[in-house]
Write a protein that holds these residues in place. Structure first.
Motif, mmCIF file in Angstrom:
data_model
loop_
_atom_site.group_PDB
_atom_site.id
_atom_site.type_symbol
_atom_site.label_atom_id
_atom_site.label_comp_id
_atom_site.label_asym_id
_atom_site.label_seq_id
_atom_site.Cartn_x
_atom_site.Cartn_y
_atom_site.Cartn_z
ATOM 1 N N ALA A 152 0.830 -1.204 0.000
ATOM 2 C CA ALA A 152 0.000 0.000 0.000
ATOM 3 C C ALA A 152 0.867 1.258 0.000
ATOM 4 O O ALA A 152 0.529 2.251 -0.657
ATOM 5 C CB ALA A 152 -0.934 -0.004 1.208
ATOM 6 N N ILE A 153 1.968 1.240 0.722
ATOM 7 C CA ILE A 153 2.877 2.394 0.736
ATOM 8 C C ILE A 153 3.494 2.586 -0.642
ATOM 9 O O ILE A 153 3.564 3.706 -1.160
ATOM 10 C CB ILE A 153 3.972 2.223 1.818
ATOM 11 C CG1 ILE A 153 3.352 2.326 3.211
ATOM 12 C CG2 ILE A 153 5.077 3.254 1.639
ATOM 13 C CD1 ILE A 153 4.302 1.959 4.331
ATOM 14 N N GLY A 166 0.995 3.978 -3.085
ATOM 15 C CA GLY A 166 0.454 5.270 -2.695
ATOM 16 C C GLY A 166 -0.943 5.234 -2.104
ATOM 17 O O GLY A 166 -1.551 6.277 -1.876
ATOM 18 N N SER A 167 -1.471 4.041 -1.814
ATOM 19 C CA SER A 167 -2.838 3.948 -1.290
ATOM 20 C C SER A 167 -2.892 3.861 0.238
ATOM 21 O O SER A 167 -3.983 3.805 0.800
ATOM 22 C CB SER A 167 -3.552 2.735 -1.896
ATOM 23 O OG SER A 167 -2.912 1.534 -1.495
ATOM 24 N N TYR A 168 -1.743 3.868 0.895
ATOM 25 C CA TYR A 168 -1.744 3.757 2.367
ATOM 26 C C TYR A 168 -2.209 5.070 2.980
ATOM 27 O O TYR A 168 -1.680 6.140 2.672
ATOM 28 C CB TYR A 168 -0.345 3.394 2.875
ATOM 29 C CG TYR A 168 -0.293 3.157 4.366
ATOM 30 C CD1 TYR A 168 -0.787 2.001 4.910
ATOM 31 C CD2 TYR A 168 0.251 4.114 5.218
ATOM 32 C CE1 TYR A 168 -0.744 1.765 6.273
ATOM 33 C CE2 TYR A 168 0.296 3.902 6.583
ATOM 34 C CZ TYR A 168 -0.196 2.726 7.106
ATOM 35 O OH TYR A 168 -0.164 2.507 8.463
ATOM 36 N N GLN A 169 -3.225 4.973 3.829
ATOM 37 C CA GLN A 169 -3.781 6.151 4.489
ATOM 38 C C GLN A 169 -3.407 6.137 5.967
ATOM 39 O O GLN A 169 -3.565 5.107 6.635
ATOM 40 C CB GLN A 169 -5.308 6.160 4.361
ATOM 41 C CG GLN A 169 -5.806 6.259 2.935
ATOM 42 C CD GLN A 169 -5.453 7.592 2.302
ATOM 43 O OE1 GLN A 169 -5.577 8.636 2.933
ATOM 44 N NE2 GLN A 169 -4.999 7.551 1.063
ATOM 45 N N ILE A 170 -2.941 7.257 6.467
ATOM 46 C CA ILE A 170 -2.583 7.379 7.878
ATOM 47 C C ILE A 170 -3.766 7.959 8.627
ATOM 48 O O ILE A 170 -4.313 8.992 8.234
ATOM 49 C CB ILE A 170 -1.341 8.278 8.054
ATOM 50 C CG1 ILE A 170 -0.143 7.631 7.366
ATOM 51 C CG2 ILE A 170 -1.067 8.524 9.532
ATOM 52 C CD1 ILE A 170 1.086 8.498 7.345
ATOM 53 N N ASN A 171 -4.170 7.295 9.702
ATOM 54 C CA ASN A 171 -5.291 7.751 10.520
ATOM 55 C C ASN A 171 -4.714 8.535 11.698
ATOM 56 O O ASN A 171 -4.330 7.965 12.723
ATOM 57 C CB ASN A 171 -6.123 6.564 10.993
ATOM 58 C CG ASN A 171 -7.369 6.981 11.736
ATOM 59 O OD1 ASN A 171 -7.467 8.108 12.225
ATOM 60 N ND2 ASN A 171 -8.311 6.057 11.828
ATOM 61 N N ASN A 172 -4.654 9.865 11.553
ATOM 62 C CA ASN A 172 -4.033 10.716 12.568
ATOM 63 C C ASN A 172 -4.758 10.644 13.912
ATOM 64 O O ASN A 172 -4.124 10.680 14.966
ATOM 65 C CB ASN A 172 -3.984 12.171 12.085
ATOM 66 C CG ASN A 172 -3.072 12.338 10.896
ATOM 67 O OD1 ASN A 172 -2.090 11.628 10.760
ATOM 68 N ND2 ASN A 172 -3.406 13.272 10.022
#
Length: 107
Positions: free
Chosen positions: A81-82, A85-91
């Motif tokens: 995913a990284i 470019g599809s990896y999303q970080i959940n802040n």
């Protein structure tokens, strides 16, 4: 028995006793370089007892050593995913986890 600590000069080591290998070569031996297998008359043999807790820790580290407790499938999914470019970080999730850890350490 003396313990050799790398980085310490012989003068600063406890009692300036020397290395274990030096001590073994000066003790009575049954064969060349081998320490005596039986204690001299009047001496007791050294014994070591490992606690039940230490044994349990050893078993658990051996059990988890095959994969180190890492979910390799999950690591592969995150890595892919990284890379694409599809990896999303959940802040918010990260912040909540940090606050929870802070609360646990603060108690």
């Amino acid at each position: 028995m003396a313990i050799d600590f790398p980085g310490l000069s012989p003068a600063s080591s406890a009692g300036n006793r020397g290395k274990v290998s030096d001590q073994q070569s000066s003790t009575p031996s049954g064969a060349a370089g081998q320490p005596a297998t039986t204690p001299e008359r009047g001496e007791r043999a050294d014994t070591v007892r490992i606690s039940d807790t230490a044994q349990a820790l050893q078993r658990s580290s051996v059990d988890s050593s095959d994969n180190g407790g890492v979910d390799s499938d999950r690591v592969a999914r995150i890595r892919a995913a990284i890379e694409d470019g599809s990896y999303q970080i959940n802040n918010e999730r990260i912040a909540d986890s940090m606050l929870e850890l802070d609360n646990l350490l603060g108690e």
